[in-house]
Write an enzyme that holds these catalytic residues in place. Structure first.
Site, PDB file in Angstrom:
ATOM      1  N   THR A 246       2.068   7.107  13.455  1.00 25.23           N
ATOM      2  CA  THR A 246       1.345   6.112  12.641  1.00 25.23           C
ATOM      3  C   THR A 246       1.834   4.707  13.005  1.00 25.23           C
ATOM      4  O   THR A 246       1.034   3.767  13.093  1.00 25.23           O
ATOM      5  CB  THR A 246       1.563   6.355  11.127  1.00 25.23           C
ATOM      6  OG1 THR A 246       1.437   7.741  10.857  1.00 25.23           O
ATOM      7  CG2 THR A 246       0.567   5.590  10.300  1.00 25.23           C
ATOM      8  N   GLY A 247       3.130   4.577  13.225  1.00 25.70           N
ATOM      9  CA  GLY A 247       3.683   3.278  13.627  1.00 25.70           C
ATOM     10  C   GLY A 247       3.066   2.784  14.922  1.00 25.70           C
ATOM     11  O   GLY A 247       2.757   1.596  15.078  1.00 25.70           O
TER      12      GLY A 247
ATOM     13  N   CYS B 279      14.073  10.496   6.376  1.00 29.64           N
ATOM     14  CA  CYS B 279      14.101  10.096   7.790  1.00 29.64           C
ATOM     15  C   CYS B 279      15.505  10.200   8.369  1.00 29.64           C
ATOM     16  O   CYS B 279      15.678  10.315   9.566  1.00 29.64           O
ATOM     17  CB  CYS B 279      13.562   8.686   7.931  1.00 29.64           C
ATOM     18  SG  CYS B 279      14.406   7.534   6.862  1.00 29.64           S
TER      19      CYS B 279
ATOM     20  N   GLU C 104       9.944   1.253  10.415  1.00 21.50           N
ATOM     21  CA  GLU C 104      10.997   2.250  10.166  1.00 21.50           C
ATOM     22  C   GLU C 104      10.319   3.603  10.336  1.00 21.50           C
ATOM     23  O   GLU C 104       9.481   3.975   9.514  1.00 21.50           O
ATOM     24  CB  GLU C 104      11.552   2.124   8.743  1.00 21.50           C
ATOM     25  CG  GLU C 104      12.210   0.803   8.426  1.00 21.50           C
ATOM     26  CD  GLU C 104      13.516   0.568   9.138  1.00 21.50           C
ATOM     27  OE1 GLU C 104      14.006   1.482   9.837  1.00 21.50           O
ATOM     28  OE2 GLU C 104      14.046  -0.548   9.008  1.00 21.50           O
TER      29      GLU C 104
ATOM     30  N   GLU D  87      10.659  16.211  14.533  1.00 18.38           N
ATOM     31  CA  GLU D  87      11.007  15.913  13.147  1.00 18.38           C
ATOM     32  C   GLU D  87      10.214  16.863  12.244  1.00 18.38           C
ATOM     33  O   GLU D  87       8.986  16.839  12.242  1.00 18.38           O
ATOM     34  CB  GLU D  87      10.657  14.464  12.800  1.00 18.38           C
ATOM     35  CG  GLU D  87      11.089  14.118  11.389  1.00 18.38           C
ATOM     36  CD  GLU D  87      10.715  12.703  10.967  1.00 18.38           C
ATOM     37  OE1 GLU D  87       9.586  12.284  11.229  1.00 18.38           O
ATOM     38  OE2 GLU D  87      11.574  12.026  10.370  1.00 18.38           O
TER      39      GLU D  87
ATOM     40  N   GLY E 264       7.067   5.077   8.014  1.00 23.89           N
ATOM     41  CA  GLY E 264       6.278   6.297   8.086  1.00 23.89           C
ATOM     42  C   GLY E 264       6.503   6.982   9.415  1.00 23.89           C
ATOM     43  O   GLY E 264       7.521   6.761  10.081  1.00 23.89           O
TER      44      GLY E 264
ATOM     45  N   LYS F  92       0.849  -1.199   0.000  1.00 27.63           N
ATOM     46  CA  LYS F  92       0.000   0.000   0.000  1.00 27.63           C
ATOM     47  C   LYS F  92       0.882   1.246   0.000  1.00 27.63           C
ATOM     48  O   LYS F  92       1.519   1.572   0.998  1.00 27.63           O
ATOM     49  CB  LYS F  92      -0.939   0.049   1.203  1.00 27.63           C
ATOM     50  CG  LYS F  92      -2.061   1.063   0.903  1.00 27.63           C
ATOM     51  CD  LYS F  92      -2.695   1.684   2.105  1.00 27.63           C
ATOM     52  CE  LYS F  92      -1.937   2.833   2.692  1.00 27.63           C
ATOM     53  NZ  LYS F  92      -1.832   4.039   1.854  1.00 27.63           N
TER      54      LYS F  92
HETATM   55  P1  NAD Z   1       2.677   8.431   7.330  1.00 35.95           P
HETATM   56  O1  NAD Z   1       2.893   7.744   8.616  1.00 35.95           O
HETATM   57  O2  NAD Z   1       1.699   9.535   7.268  1.00 35.95           O
HETATM   58  O3  NAD Z   1       2.212   7.402   6.202  1.00 35.95           O
HETATM   59  C1  NAD Z   1       2.966   6.261   5.855  1.00 35.95           C
HETATM   60  C2  NAD Z   1       2.041   5.221   5.273  1.00 35.95           C
HETATM   61  O4  NAD Z   1       1.139   4.789   6.276  1.00 35.95           O
HETATM   62  C3  NAD Z   1       1.182   5.712   4.125  1.00 35.95           C
HETATM   63  O5  NAD Z   1       1.029   4.673   3.180  1.00 35.95           O
HETATM   64  C4  NAD Z   1      -0.127   6.010   4.816  1.00 35.95           C
HETATM   65  O6  NAD Z   1      -1.222   5.967   3.937  1.00 35.95           O
HETATM   66  C5  NAD Z   1      -0.192   4.878   5.827  1.00 35.95           C
HETATM   67  N1  NAD Z   1      -1.047   5.120   6.993  1.00 35.95           N
HETATM   68  C6  NAD Z   1      -1.392   6.305   7.559  1.00 35.95           C
HETATM   69  N2  NAD Z   1      -2.207   6.102   8.616  1.00 35.95           N
HETATM   70  C7  NAD Z   1      -2.385   4.759   8.726  1.00 35.95           C
HETATM   71  C8  NAD Z   1      -3.108   3.924   9.634  1.00 35.95           C
HETATM   72  N3  NAD Z   1      -3.827   4.425  10.624  1.00 35.95           N
HETATM   73  N4  NAD Z   1      -3.050   2.593   9.454  1.00 35.95           N
HETATM   74  C9  NAD Z   1      -2.308   2.067   8.469  1.00 35.95           C
HETATM   75  N5  NAD Z   1      -1.618   2.793   7.582  1.00 35.95           N
HETATM   76  C10 NAD Z   1      -1.641   4.128   7.706  1.00 35.95           C
HETATM   77  O7  NAD Z   1       4.127   8.878   6.878  1.00 35.95           O
HETATM   78  P2  NAD Z   1       4.506   9.756   5.627  1.00 35.95           P
HETATM   79  O8  NAD Z   1       4.083  11.147   5.944  1.00 35.95           O
HETATM   80  O9  NAD Z   1       4.033   9.108   4.361  1.00 35.95           O
HETATM   81  O10 NAD Z   1       6.082   9.627   5.638  1.00 35.95           O
HETATM   82  C11 NAD Z   1       6.886  10.455   6.399  1.00 35.95           C
HETATM   83  C12 NAD Z   1       7.397   9.768   7.646  1.00 35.95           C
HETATM   84  O11 NAD Z   1       8.047   8.559   7.307  1.00 35.95           O
HETATM   85  C13 NAD Z   1       8.413  10.573   8.412  1.00 35.95           C
HETATM   86  O12 NAD Z   1       8.141  10.547   9.788  1.00 35.95           O
HETATM   87  C14 NAD Z   1       9.720   9.849   8.152  1.00 35.95           C
HETATM   88  O13 NAD Z   1      10.702  10.019   9.118  1.00 35.95           O
HETATM   89  C15 NAD Z   1       9.272   8.451   8.016  1.00 35.95           C
HETATM   90  N6  NAD Z   1      10.238   7.670   7.262  1.00 35.95           N
HETATM   91  C16 NAD Z   1      11.033   6.785   7.946  1.00 35.95           C
HETATM   92  C17 NAD Z   1      11.960   6.034   7.272  1.00 35.95           C
HETATM   93  C18 NAD Z   1      12.835   5.059   7.998  1.00 35.95           C
HETATM   94  O14 NAD Z   1      13.387   4.206   7.360  1.00 35.95           O
HETATM   95  N7  NAD Z   1      12.953   5.138   9.308  1.00 35.95           N
HETATM   96  C19 NAD Z   1      12.093   6.146   5.892  1.00 35.95           C
HETATM   97  C20 NAD Z   1      11.276   7.040   5.221  1.00 35.95           C
HETATM   98  C21 NAD Z   1      10.330   7.792   5.934  1.00 35.95           C
END
Ligand code: NAD
Length: 497
Positions: free
Chosen positions: A247-248, A299, A265, A400, A243, A190
């Site tokens: 959200t995690g 990230c 991650e 962040e 993400g 997704k």
């Molecule tokens: P996000 O958490 O908003 O979304 C990530 C994914 O999760 C998307 O596909 C989104 O649709 C989905 N999502 C959102 N809410 C959800 C829920 N309740 N249940 C299941 N899925 C859900 O993150 P983003 O804004 O797309 O990305 C930015 C973030 O990602 C930053 O915090 C960044 O640090 C992090 N990031 C981390 C790494 C790493 O390897 N540590 C790498 C890249 C990005």
């Protein structure tokens, strides 16, 4: 019509690309026919529509993935070498279609075309790596205290849900798909709603490569509905997520119903510690990219520069001069180094942080404003911002930002530098700059983060583990470590008497 055919047509006519999901080997619309718009953030124009998938579509994808996994002649039961050879074809197809994929990515998320090209080739190399790894997922024989033979088998988990963000859409997808597929799992990918295009194309290319239908399903739709449905689904055995940390945390809650395996991650607030004896010219030349690359939406962005007071002024001046040379511009221009942010909402969020920094008393040395250059007025652009005189308690130093903003914080002793660097709930990456090898290694060991570089900002190597301490995540992607995230270990004891 595949996305590829549509991209070719729309390049000539500026049409909107109408995409479909990939479920069970077929290109399908959402069950209720709903769609959402995909916007190019560098122009503000709608470039595509994608299916607004929901729970029914996730159910359909899980059923297709389960069927593919349970097929006695299917993917999970193929000889590992055959899976590897097929993944190798997939990697080759990604490379072959790299220009189309890069153009899609740049038009979808506003990143410079040079960055998108690198990202797509990076994804192809990740698939190549795991193509080679498919028949090297070994078990062990263990000398237990009984006289029999004890051995472990590494088995695929089953149906896995892969939820990825918008900052490196195709690369993040490859980090998860590569090891998941090599180990014999079937997948539901997704993408983030802001960036669905290359994920859909990956689903199409997987079929072209000979990966059977149902093995790689792509469901598009909002995180709160489609993503949450995957995270909570009883038919999914594992969730791999990249993400935001919040959200995690929500995904951990959703996944607890059937005790899914989880790898996460998450966010970061990574430091660069610059000691007075470092090669300051090298630091300044390379480091603007460590925080402003991908418009800071990384990230691993080194968003805090923690610098020894004796060289503080020199470092600020060198860093600001190097940043001035970074070319902000049209993402489709080969020379552009920093494109637009992913959305206008993201730019607003970043500009709020710039204002918070000023309000809290930090000194804005450069940038932080919307560029006035012709051609950029309609996009979500922002000039890279450098804050000096930052203290660790300011919001810009703690949270962040996920945008082109760096905080420069002075220190007096090695112990203080490490304390400042570690005073964050995150622990993803960090850099140490020093010519004193003892000090560099001491600092690398003392930093509470999963990925450290010395006299470099390089965080990611396909062959090496990547992941975070503390609230930056669980598990290590890339390298052979990633295979642990997608396999169960079964212990088998055989009585030989
Ligand atoms: P996000 O958490 O908003 O979304 C990530 C994914 O999760 C998307 O596909 C989104 O649709 C989905 N999502 C959102 N809410 C959800 C829920 N309740 N249940 C299941 N899925 C859900 O993150 P983003 O804004 O797309 O990305 C930015 C973030 O990602 C930053 O915090 C960044 O640090 C992090 N990031 C981390 C790494 C790493 O390897 N540590 C790498 C890249 C990005």
């Amino acid at each position: 019509m595949t996305i590829e055919q549509q991209v070719t047509t729309s390049a000539a006519t500026a049409e909107i690309i109408r995409t479909t999901m990939v479920i069970g080997g077929e290109q399908v619309a959402a069950a209720d026919g709903q769609t959402f718009e995909v916007v190019n953030p560098a122009t503000g124009k709608v470039i595509a529509t994608a299916p607004l998938g929901g729970k029914t579509d996730v159910d359909r994808a899980v059923a297709a993935a389960r069927k593919a996994f349970d097929d006695p002649k299917g993917w999970a039961n193929w000889a590992a070498g055959k899976r590897g050879r097929t993944l190798s074809k997939f990697a080759a197809l990604v490379k072959q279609n790299s220009e189309e994929l890069a153009q899609l990515e740049t038009r979808n998320v506003g990143k410079p075309i040079s960055g998108s090209r690198g990202e797509v080739i990076g994804a192809s190399l990740v698939f190549d790596y795991y193509a080679g790894a498919a028949n090297k997922i070994f078990g062990q024989t263990i000398p237990v205290s009984k006289p029999g033979l004890d051995m472990t088998l590494r088995e695929p988990i089953g149906v896995v849900g892969l939820i990825v963000p918008w900052n490196f859409p195709i690369l993040m997808a490859s980090w998860k798909l590569g090891p998941a597929l090599a180990a014999g799992n079937t997948c539901i990918l997704k993408p983030a709603s802001l960036s669905p295009l290359t994920a859909i194309r990956l689903g199409e290319l997987a079929l072209e490569a000979g990966i059977p239908g149902g093995v790689l399903n792509v469901v598009t739709g909002p995180g709160g509905s489609a993503g949450a449905a995957i995270a909570a689904h009883d038919g999914v055995g594992k969730i791999a997520f990249t993400g935001e940390t919040t959200t995690g945390q929500e995904i951990m809650r959703l996944a607890s119903g059937n005790v899914k395996k989880i790898s996460l991650e998450l966010g970061g607030k990574s430091p660069s510690i610059v000691f007075g004896d470092a090669d300051l010219e090298k630091f300044a030349r390379e480091s603007p990219y460590s925080v402003f690359d991908n418009c800071g939406q990384d990230c691993c962005a080194r968003s805090r520069i923690i610098v020894e007071r004796s060289v503080h002024d020199q470092v600020v001046a060198l860093f600001a001069a190097a940043t001035e040379k970074v070319k902000v511009g049209d993402p489709l221009d080969d020379a552009t180094e920093v494109g637009s942010l992913v959305s206008f909402k993201q730019r607003e969020r970043v500009m709020d942080y710039v204002e918070a920094g000023i309000a809290e008393g930090a000194n804005l040395v450069a940038g932080g404003r919307v560029p006035t250059a012709a051609g950029l007025a309609d996009g979500a652009f922002l000039m890279p911002a450098i804050f000096d005189g930052v203290t660790n308690d300011m919001r810009i130093a703690r949270e962040e930002i996920f945008g082109p903003v760096v905080s420069i914080i002075p220190f007096d002793t090695e112990e203080e530098a490490l304390r400042l660097a570690n005073a964050t709930p995150y622990g993803l990456s960090g850099s140490v700059w020093s010519r004193d090898i003892g000090r560099a290694l001491r600092s690398a060991r003392a930093l509470q983060a999963g990925v450290i570089s010395v006299n470099s900002n390089s965080s990611v190597h396909t062959e090496a583990p990547f992941g975070g301490y503390k609230m930056s995540g669980i598990g290590r992607e890339l390298g052979m470590s990633a295979l642990d995230l997608y396999t169960e270990v079964k212990n088998v004891y055989i009585d030989l008497s």
